[in-house]
Design a protein around this motif. Structure first.
Motif, PDB file in Angstrom:
ATOM      1  N   GLN A 245       2.095  -2.107   4.907  1.00 18.59           N
ATOM      2  CA  GLN A 245       0.949  -2.875   4.430  1.00 18.59           C
ATOM      3  C   GLN A 245      -0.024  -2.996   5.602  1.00 18.59           C
ATOM      4  OE1 GLN A 245       0.310  -3.781   1.440  1.00 18.59           O
ATOM      5  NE2 GLN A 245      -1.370  -5.247   1.639  1.00 18.59           N
ATOM      6  N   ARG A 246      -1.239  -2.448   5.424  1.00 18.12           N
ATOM      7  CA  ARG A 246      -2.258  -2.412   6.475  1.00 18.12           C
ATOM      8  C   ARG A 246      -1.761  -1.644   7.703  1.00 18.12           C
ATOM      9  NH1 ARG A 246      -4.446  -8.675   6.379  1.00 18.12           N
ATOM     10  NH2 ARG A 246      -5.154  -8.665   4.187  1.00 18.12           N
TER      11      ARG A 246
ATOM     12  N   GLU B  62       0.825  -1.206   0.000  1.00 19.31           N
ATOM     13  CA  GLU B  62       0.000   0.000   0.000  1.00 19.31           C
ATOM     14  C   GLU B  62       0.861   1.260   0.000  1.00 19.31           C
ATOM     15  OE1 GLU B  62      -2.422  -0.498   3.412  1.00 19.31           O
ATOM     16  OE2 GLU B  62      -3.651  -2.096   2.534  1.00 19.31           O
TER      17      GLU B  62
END
Length: 227
Positions: free
Chosen positions: A209-210, A130
């Protein structure tokens, strides 16, 4: 009394002529008879030969017998069996239907279901996340760092070698650089210089990520150009 014959009435003179004439007539009849019999026989023989040839050349006409398909099987007989059940059987459980109509004044309780985030393996190296890792200060700071720290190899300068070297490395979740390798090189001297300058880089901002920092694989092209 002597019989006197007139020389004109004497037939002895034309006797030979009559005999010859008779022979000619008889021979003519015989010739006609032989010719007539041979022509008849030849015609009969020729007619028989033509009949035999026609009989031999005649081709019998054969017709293929049409095979009739077998008749379809009769439809199976369906025997209807009716089970008659007495109406005296009592049901142990009764189906209860409740009124589910909702009015404006009806209160509905919502239950919050907590979803736990899946745990991310710390050893996994991601290709795309992300938030990708970045050099401290951004891309412009990275380009300035490369131009200030790259030392063009003397051998490559003397031989006029130039090109773009693609270096792959992993930015860990702590921002450290590891697993440095050349994916596509130009010259051993240029490849070694690209690896050296990447090793000298400061810590990067790790990828996420997250919302959690993770290990990310990064590809960096370094361009060597002679001025």
């Amino acid at each position: 009394m002597d019989i006197k014959k007139s020389p004109k009435a004497n037939l002895e003179k034309s006797k030979m002529m009559f005999i010859q004439l008779g022979l000619v007539i008889v021979l003519g009849f015989m010739f006609i008879a032989f010719e007539w019999s041979q022509s008849d026989v030849s015609d009969v023989d020729q007619f028989q030969i033509q009949e035999e040839v026609l009989e031999e050349e005649a081709i019998p006409v054969t017709r293929q017998e049409q095979v009739q398909p077998p008749p379809p099987p009769p439809p199976p007989k369906i025997s209807e069996v009716l089970n008659i059940v007495e109406n005296d059987v009592e049901l142990e459980e009764e189906l209860i239907i409740e009124d589910t109509e909702i009015d404006e004044d009806t209160e509905v309780d919502f239950v919050n279901i907590d979803t736990e985030d899946e745990e991310i393996d710390e050893n996994v190296v991601f290709q795309i996340v992300e938030k990708m890792p970045s050099f401290p200060g951004g891309e412009a700071a990275m380009m300035k760092f490369l131009s200030d720290n790259i030392k063009y190899p003397t051998i490559a300068q003397e031989n006029g070698i130039q090109g773009r070297v693609y270096v792959n490395f992993v930015v860990s979740k702590t921002g450290e650089i590891s697993n440095i390798k050349v994916v596509r090189g130009v010259d051993p001297a240029l490849d070694q210089e690209a690896i050296r300058v990447v090793k000298s880089m400061p810590k990067w901002e790790p990828g996420e990520q997250r919302g959690k920092p993770v290990n990310v694989s990064f590809m960096l092209p370094i361009n060597f150009v002679l001025n």
